[in-house]
Design a protein around this motif. Structure first.
Motif, PDB file in Angstrom:
ATOM      1  N   PHE A 116      32.629   7.086 -20.397  1.00 59.69           N
ATOM      2  CA  PHE A 116      31.377   7.416 -19.715  1.00 59.69           C
ATOM      3  C   PHE A 116      30.186   7.270 -20.655  1.00 59.69           C
ATOM      4  CE2 PHE A 116      28.253  10.870 -18.847  1.00 59.69           C
ATOM      5  CZ  PHE A 116      27.658  10.296 -17.738  1.00 59.69           C
ATOM      6  N   ASN A 117      30.349   7.684 -21.900  1.00 61.18           N
ATOM      7  CA  ASN A 117      29.258   7.578 -22.864  1.00 61.18           C
ATOM      8  C   ASN A 117      28.879   6.117 -23.136  1.00 61.18           C
ATOM      9  OD1 ASN A 117      29.067  10.364 -23.154  1.00 61.18           O
ATOM     10  ND2 ASN A 117      30.517  10.435 -24.846  1.00 61.18           N
ATOM     11  N   THR A 165      28.416   3.967 -20.988  1.00 62.96           N
ATOM     12  CA  THR A 165      27.477   3.507 -19.963  1.00 62.96           C
ATOM     13  C   THR A 165      26.028   3.844 -20.304  1.00 62.96           C
ATOM     14  OG1 THR A 165      27.709   5.569 -18.675  1.00 62.96           O
ATOM     15  CG2 THR A 165      29.247   3.777 -18.185  1.00 62.96           C
ATOM     16  N   GLN A 166      25.790   4.559 -21.407  1.00 64.31           N
ATOM     17  CA  GLN A 166      24.413   4.778 -21.852  1.00 64.31           C
ATOM     18  C   GLN A 166      23.737   3.452 -22.199  1.00 64.31           C
ATOM     19  OE1 GLN A 166      24.618   7.498 -25.142  1.00 64.31           O
ATOM     20  NE2 GLN A 166      25.277   9.227 -23.871  1.00 64.31           N
ATOM     21  N   ALA A 167      24.536   2.407 -22.379  1.00 60.62           N
ATOM     22  CA  ALA A 167      23.984   1.092 -22.725  1.00 60.62           C
ATOM     23  C   ALA A 167      23.067   0.549 -21.636  1.00 60.62           C
ATOM     24  CB  ALA A 167      25.121   0.110 -22.985  1.00 60.62           C
ATOM     25  N   ILE A 168      23.182   1.054 -20.392  1.00 59.10           N
ATOM     26  CA  ILE A 168      22.306   0.532 -19.332  1.00 59.10           C
ATOM     27  C   ILE A 168      20.879   1.059 -19.471  1.00 59.10           C
ATOM     28  CG2 ILE A 168      24.288   0.390 -17.776  1.00 59.10           C
ATOM     29  CD1 ILE A 168      23.138   2.772 -16.255  1.00 59.10           C
ATOM     30  N   GLU A 178      31.303   8.758 -14.517  1.00 62.42           N
ATOM     31  CA  GLU A 178      31.183  10.208 -14.630  1.00 62.42           C
ATOM     32  C   GLU A 178      32.239  10.909 -13.771  1.00 62.42           C
ATOM     33  OE1 GLU A 178      27.649  13.597 -14.473  1.00 62.42           O
ATOM     34  OE2 GLU A 178      27.396  11.687 -13.431  1.00 62.42           O
ATOM     35  N   LYS A 179      32.511  10.354 -12.602  1.00 62.86           N
ATOM     36  CA  LYS A 179      33.565  10.917 -11.752  1.00 62.86           C
ATOM     37  C   LYS A 179      34.939  10.825 -12.435  1.00 62.86           C
ATOM     38  CE  LYS A 179      31.188  12.137  -8.120  1.00 62.86           C
ATOM     39  NZ  LYS A 179      31.095  13.561  -7.699  1.00 62.86           N
ATOM     40  N   GLN A 180      35.128   9.773 -13.230  1.00 67.13           N
ATOM     41  CA  GLN A 180      36.396   9.626 -13.947  1.00 67.13           C
ATOM     42  C   GLN A 180      36.617  10.786 -14.915  1.00 67.13           C
ATOM     43  OE1 GLN A 180      38.898   7.366 -13.790  1.00 67.13           O
ATOM     44  NE2 GLN A 180      37.977   6.283 -12.064  1.00 67.13           N
ATOM     45  N   THR A 181      35.545  11.242 -15.558  1.00 66.46           N
ATOM     46  CA  THR A 181      35.702  12.386 -16.468  1.00 66.46           C
ATOM     47  C   THR A 181      36.119  13.639 -15.696  1.00 66.46           C
ATOM     48  OG1 THR A 181      33.356  13.029 -16.278  1.00 66.46           O
ATOM     49  CG2 THR A 181      33.922  11.425 -17.977  1.00 66.46           C
ATOM     50  N   GLU A 182      35.587  13.806 -14.478  1.00 64.14           N
ATOM     51  CA  GLU A 182      35.981  14.951 -13.658  1.00 64.14           C
ATOM     52  C   GLU A 182      37.440  14.841 -13.234  1.00 64.14           C
ATOM     53  OE1 GLU A 182      33.255  15.818 -10.479  1.00 64.14           O
ATOM     54  OE2 GLU A 182      31.554  14.991 -11.575  1.00 64.14           O
TER      55      GLU A 182
END
Length: 447
Positions: A64-65, A67-70, A142-146
């Motif tokens: 998830f982190n 994806t901060q690249a966007i 983010e849903k994957q982390t949940e």
């Protein structure tokens, strides 16, 4: 001479005493008292399955982190050394180096340049501005982390159930050992009495042999019960993340409150494994949305700053380039269309699997309540039967000592009493394990 004898005496005492002391210390080391709460806490802290689930959760967070690249810029730094005699490239090198002279326009030099070097230092920057599809992809990550947080929680709940079941198996093994120890004592008493009467010629040898066979059978079962204690201890060690080889004893028998039989009890939708699958469905929906948003144009900025020189490590000429790019993939051979169709089918599959899992869990819960009811009824029956069998054995022992019944009768009665005691322990074990399983099936999450 007396001193030498004393030294030899002390040496022998040490030689004999130290191994014995070590054996006692080792025996104390491998035996350990254990309560159910201690076992559960140790398993939650050290169980390898829980640790693996925690690592999966951290992996999902790291993904998830990414994806901060966007939102953040990408910066590349490069240094390139080149040399060419290609007319176009050679002229371009000199132009970038801002070193063009009048002689460079000589047709002979233009058409047949000598080897022309170029050393270029460059910084490139790419800045995402508007990529709607990547925003939805980030939400899906983010849903994957949940998902993995709920999976970790379910792993903890299942490990708690497994450790409870293993602890109850250890308790059952000790109860079996106790029953068989009492049975062995009774069997040996019968054998001693039978042997004395056989020596006096009051009974036949077949009675003595039957008593001896009974003792052997009870001792064999007792050995198996003690092996079961070792097996249950090793399994507890495995669940607690401890090295095997320890022999656990029950510090306190767990006081389990048996669930009230309720045939209308339903499975809760917010159970952690159900929630994990629901989050997977939500993530799948977001990925579908991301694919749909890929039809929209993308807006990104870019720029570079560079130095060009004919000398190594030279920074003679500098230049920059900045721009904004609006790109739109108008048609890609219907690839995105079919990707979306496949993603929708995957989401429908997950939805169906969740419904099936809930139905299966409800079936297991209904069966568990019936099993608990059967075990509670069996416990009551066995308790009454044990009292009756114990009284029958007492009467037969009195009559046996008076020579009114044969050896087979007393041995059969003793075996029956032992079987009833073990049946009661087995029924209590079944009830406790079923109760723990009902807890596992009906556990809810507050996350």
């Amino acid at each position: 001479m007396n001193k030498i004898k004393q030294l030899i005496k002390w040496a022998l005492m040490l030689y004999i005493g130290i191994p014995g002391f070590l054996a006692i210390a080792q025996a104390q080391d491998i035996h350990q008292k254990l309560s159910l709460n201690e076992a559960i806490l140790a398993a939650l802290a050290n169980n390898k399955a829980i640790r693996v689930a925690g690592l999966d959760e951290r992996i999902a967070e790291s993904n998830f982190n990414q994806t901060q690249a966007i939102f953040l810029p990408q910066v590349d730094l490069s240094y390139t050394a080149m040399s060419t005699n290609n007319p176009l490239s050679a002229f371009g090198f000199k132009l970038q180096q801002r070193s063009i002279t009048q002689n460079d326009f000589n047709p002979a030099f233009l058409n047949h340049p000598s080897a022309t070097p170029d050393y270029m230092a460059q910084v490139e920057v790419k800045q995402p501005l508007l990529n709607i599809d990547m925003l939805y992809m980030r939400k899906g990550a983010e849903k994957q982390t949940e998902i993995y947080r709920y999976k970790t929680q379910r792993t903890q709940e299942y490990t708690t159930f497994e450790i409870t079941k293993a602890f109850l198996q250890l308790q059952l093994a000790y109860q079996a050992e106790k029953v068989l120890t009492e049975a062995r004592q009774t069997a040996k008493s019968v054998y001693t009495f039978t042997e004395n009467h056989f020596k006096q010629g009051l009974i036949q040898k077949s009675d003595l042999l039957n008593a001896q066979v009974h003792v052997t059978s009870v001792e064999s079962n007792l050995a198996k019960a003690r092996s079961s204690i070792l097996n249950a201890s090793d399994y507890l060690s495995l669940l607690m993340g401890q090295p095997t080889g320890k022999i656990y004893s029950i510090a306190d028998e767990p006081q389990t409150n048996l669930s009230v039989i309720d045939s209308t009890q339903k499975i809760f939708a917010n159970r952690s494994d159900f929630m994990a699958m629901q989050k997977a469905i939500d993530a799948s929906s977001l990925m579908i949305k991301s694919s749909q948003m890929s039809y929209l144009p993308k807006l990104n900025a870019f720029g570079n700053y560079q130095y060009n020189d004919s000398r190594l490590a030279g920074f003679g000429a500098k230049a920059y380039l900045v721009g904004i790019q609006l790109s739109w993939n108008v048609f890609n051979g219907n690839k995105t269309k079919h990707v979306i169709a496949a993603q929708k089918l995957e989401r429908d599959k997950l939805t169906m699997q969740l419904a099936q899992q809930k139905d299966q869990s409800q079936l297991e819960l209904d069966k568990a309540y019936r099993d608990l009811s059967d075990a509670q009824f069996e416990m009551g029956q066995d308790q009454a039967a044990i009292e009756q069998a114990a009284e029958a054995l007492r009467i037969l022992q009195n009559r046996y000592q008076q020579g009114l019944v044969n050896t087979t009768d007393i041995l059969t009665s003793d075996t029956q009493l032992s079987q009833l005691k073990f049946s009661l322990a087995q029924a209590r074990f079944t009830a406790d394990v079923t109760n723990a399983y009902i807890t596992l099936l009906t556990t809810t999450t507050t996350k």
